[in-house]
Motif scaffolding. Structure first.
Motif, PDB file in Angstrom:
ATOM      1  N   ARG A 118     -14.296  -4.344  -1.539  1.00 27.82           N
ATOM      2  CA  ARG A 118     -15.333  -3.499  -0.921  1.00 27.82           C
ATOM      3  C   ARG A 118     -14.654  -2.489  -0.011  1.00 27.82           C
ATOM      4  O   ARG A 118     -13.841  -2.852   0.828  1.00 27.82           O
ATOM      5  N   LEU A 119     -15.020  -1.234  -0.198  1.00 26.13           N
ATOM      6  CA  LEU A 119     -14.583  -0.172   0.695  1.00 26.13           C
ATOM      7  C   LEU A 119     -15.548  -0.191   1.870  1.00 26.13           C
ATOM      8  O   LEU A 119     -16.709   0.161   1.726  1.00 26.13           O
ATOM      9  N   THR A 120     -15.082  -0.645   3.035  1.00 21.71           N
ATOM     10  CA  THR A 120     -15.975  -0.827   4.181  1.00 21.71           C
ATOM     11  C   THR A 120     -15.980   0.371   5.122  1.00 21.71           C
ATOM     12  O   THR A 120     -16.762   0.402   6.067  1.00 21.71           O
ATOM     13  N   GLY A 121     -15.130   1.326   4.876  1.00 22.80           N
ATOM     14  CA  GLY A 121     -15.056   2.542   5.679  1.00 22.80           C
ATOM     15  C   GLY A 121     -14.099   3.496   4.989  1.00 22.80           C
ATOM     16  O   GLY A 121     -13.463   3.132   3.999  1.00 22.80           O
ATOM     17  N   PRO A 122     -13.964   4.711   5.489  1.00 29.50           N
ATOM     18  CA  PRO A 122     -13.098   5.686   4.813  1.00 29.50           C
ATOM     19  C   PRO A 122     -11.622   5.284   4.815  1.00 29.50           C
ATOM     20  O   PRO A 122     -10.857   5.767   3.992  1.00 29.50           O
ATOM     21  N   GLU A 123     -11.226   4.383   5.720  1.00 31.47           N
ATOM     22  CA  GLU A 123      -9.830   3.951   5.782  1.00 31.47           C
ATOM     23  C   GLU A 123      -9.687   2.434   5.750  1.00 31.47           C
ATOM     24  O   GLU A 123      -8.657   1.904   6.141  1.00 31.47           O
ATOM     25  N   THR A 124     -10.715   1.720   5.285  1.00 35.93           N
ATOM     26  CA  THR A 124     -10.681   0.257   5.336  1.00 35.93           C
ATOM     27  C   THR A 124     -11.168  -0.348   4.024  1.00 35.93           C
ATOM     28  O   THR A 124     -12.241  -0.013   3.539  1.00 35.93           O
ATOM     29  N   ASN A 162      -6.062  -1.795   6.361  1.00 40.82           N
ATOM     30  CA  ASN A 162      -6.216  -0.448   6.909  1.00 40.82           C
ATOM     31  C   ASN A 162      -5.398   0.500   6.026  1.00 40.82           C
ATOM     32  O   ASN A 162      -4.189   0.328   5.881  1.00 40.82           O
ATOM     33  N   LEU A 163      -6.067   1.478   5.474  1.00 43.04           N
ATOM     34  CA  LEU A 163      -5.431   2.407   4.547  1.00 43.04           C
ATOM     35  C   LEU A 163      -4.805   3.571   5.305  1.00 43.04           C
ATOM     36  O   LEU A 163      -5.279   3.935   6.384  1.00 43.04           O
ATOM     37  N   PRO A 164      -3.770   4.200   4.744  1.00 44.88           N
ATOM     38  CA  PRO A 164      -3.069   5.280   5.449  1.00 44.88           C
ATOM     39  C   PRO A 164      -3.781   6.623   5.416  1.00 44.88           C
ATOM     40  O   PRO A 164      -3.330   7.573   6.055  1.00 44.88           O
ATOM     41  N   ALA A 165      -4.884   6.726   4.683  1.00 43.40           N
ATOM     42  CA  ALA A 165      -5.623   7.990   4.581  1.00 43.40           C
ATOM     43  C   ALA A 165      -7.080   7.688   4.293  1.00 43.40           C
ATOM     44  O   ALA A 165      -7.422   6.597   3.822  1.00 43.40           O
ATOM     45  N   ASP A 166      -7.953   8.661   4.569  1.00 43.64           N
ATOM     46  CA  ASP A 166      -9.356   8.521   4.203  1.00 43.64           C
ATOM     47  C   ASP A 166      -9.472   8.552   2.683  1.00 43.64           C
ATOM     48  O   ASP A 166      -8.827   9.381   2.022  1.00 43.64           O
ATOM     49  N   VAL A 167     -10.278   7.649   2.134  1.00 42.50           N
ATOM     50  CA  VAL A 167     -10.471   7.588   0.686  1.00 42.50           C
ATOM     51  C   VAL A 167     -11.962   7.612   0.375  1.00 42.50           C
ATOM     52  O   VAL A 167     -12.796   7.410   1.242  1.00 42.50           O
ATOM     53  N   ASP A 176      -2.533  12.457  -4.455  1.00 44.28           N
ATOM     54  CA  ASP A 176      -3.920  12.466  -3.981  1.00 44.28           C
ATOM     55  C   ASP A 176      -4.573  11.082  -4.040  1.00 44.28           C
ATOM     56  O   ASP A 176      -5.791  10.967  -4.020  1.00 44.28           O
ATOM     57  N   GLU A 177      -3.751  10.020  -4.091  1.00 41.59           N
ATOM     58  CA  GLU A 177      -4.278   8.655  -4.199  1.00 41.59           C
ATOM     59  C   GLU A 177      -3.641   7.722  -3.166  1.00 41.59           C
ATOM     60  O   GLU A 177      -2.539   7.960  -2.696  1.00 41.59           O
ATOM     61  N   VAL A 178      -4.369   6.647  -2.885  1.00 45.18           N
ATOM     62  CA  VAL A 178      -3.813   5.499  -2.179  1.00 45.18           C
ATOM     63  C   VAL A 178      -3.847   4.359  -3.187  1.00 45.18           C
ATOM     64  O   VAL A 178      -4.876   4.100  -3.816  1.00 45.18           O
ATOM     65  N   VAL A 179      -2.701   3.699  -3.360  1.00 42.50           N
ATOM     66  CA  VAL A 179      -2.588   2.625  -4.337  1.00 42.50           C
ATOM     67  C   VAL A 179      -2.264   1.327  -3.600  1.00 42.50           C
ATOM     68  O   VAL A 179      -1.322   1.276  -2.804  1.00 42.50           O
ATOM     69  N   LEU A 180      -3.059   0.300  -3.866  1.00 37.09           N
ATOM     70  CA  LEU A 180      -2.852  -1.010  -3.277  1.00 37.09           C
ATOM     71  C   LEU A 180      -2.549  -1.987  -4.399  1.00 37.09           C
ATOM     72  O   LEU A 180      -3.226  -1.996  -5.422  1.00 37.09           O
ATOM     73  N   VAL A 181      -1.506  -2.809  -4.198  1.00 38.92           N
ATOM     74  CA  VAL A 181      -1.146  -3.849  -5.163  1.00 38.92           C
ATOM     75  C   VAL A 181      -1.098  -5.169  -4.407  1.00 38.92           C
ATOM     76  O   VAL A 181      -0.505  -5.248  -3.327  1.00 38.92           O
ATOM     77  N   VAL A 241       0.857  -1.186   0.000  1.00 35.56           N
ATOM     78  CA  VAL A 241       0.000   0.000   0.000  1.00 35.56           C
ATOM     79  C   VAL A 241       0.891   1.232   0.000  1.00 35.56           C
ATOM     80  O   VAL A 241       1.820   1.321   0.802  1.00 35.56           O
ATOM     81  N   ARG A 242       0.594   2.172  -0.930  1.00 39.77           N
ATOM     82  CA  ARG A 242       1.374   3.414  -1.013  1.00 39.77           C
ATOM     83  C   ARG A 242       0.455   4.607  -1.144  1.00 39.77           C
ATOM     84  O   ARG A 242      -0.637   4.502  -1.683  1.00 39.77           O
ATOM     85  N   GLU A 243       0.947   5.736  -0.646  1.00 36.85           N
ATOM     86  CA  GLU A 243       0.274   7.012  -0.874  1.00 36.85           C
ATOM     87  C   GLU A 243       1.031   7.717  -1.987  1.00 36.85           C
ATOM     88  O   GLU A 243       2.247   7.871  -1.916  1.00 36.85           O
TER      89      GLU A 243
END
Length: 148
Positions: A73-79, A110-115, A54-59, A49-51
């Motif tokens: 599925r985006l289950t929350g602003p950071e999940t 868990n993402l490093p920022a709200d998306v 203005d994006e979060v990129v998951l590979v 996972v990288r920031e």
């Protein structure tokens, strides 16, 4: 040492009957536990996972899967939740070791920022999943501080 002996530690001491019992015990107890361990450790689906601006990129590495095998599925602003379904090989006989996972696996990241879901993309190419999510713009208004 014969190939049978290396697959069954009981061959030499107890004979082939004990090897059959060992194989069945392994199928009942050890094999399901081995299939669960990557999920328990959270490593069933390895991700990076990288920031980037203005994006979060998951590979994620998903070898042998097709896009129809993957649900995101985006289950929350950071999940983010990734669920994959690997089809089980029909043939059950003749295996000395069977470690390749099958069935359903889920990874919660868990993402490093709200998306936001707006503009989100996901693509699976050659067994590599790439998910791009736009960050939520920072909220609020900056208040300048002045000298008195």
């Amino acid at each position: 040492m014969e190939e049978n002996e290396s697959a069954c530690p009981f061959q030499r001491a107890f004979g082939p009957g004990m090897c059959e019992m060992h194989r069945r015990l392994h199928e009942m107890v050890a094999a399901p536990v081995q299939r669960m361990m990557p999920v328990i450790r959270g490593a069933g689906i390895p991700v990076d996972v990288r920031e980037i601006e203005d994006e979060v990129v998951l590979v994620a590495d998903l070898p042998g899967l097709e896009s129809s095998d993957v649900a995101i599925r985006l289950t929350g602003p950071e999940t983010l939740r990734i669920t994959v379904r690997k089809r089980e090989v029909e043939e059950r006989e003749g295996y000395a070791v069977r470690e390749r996972l099958s069935g359903e696996m889920t990874r919660i990241v868990n993402l490093p920022a709200d998306v936001t879901e707006e503009g989100a993309t996901a693509a699976l190419e050659n067994g590599v999943l790439a998910v791009r999510l736009k960050k939520v713009p920072e909220q609020g208004v900056e208040i300048p501080v002045r000298e008195e």
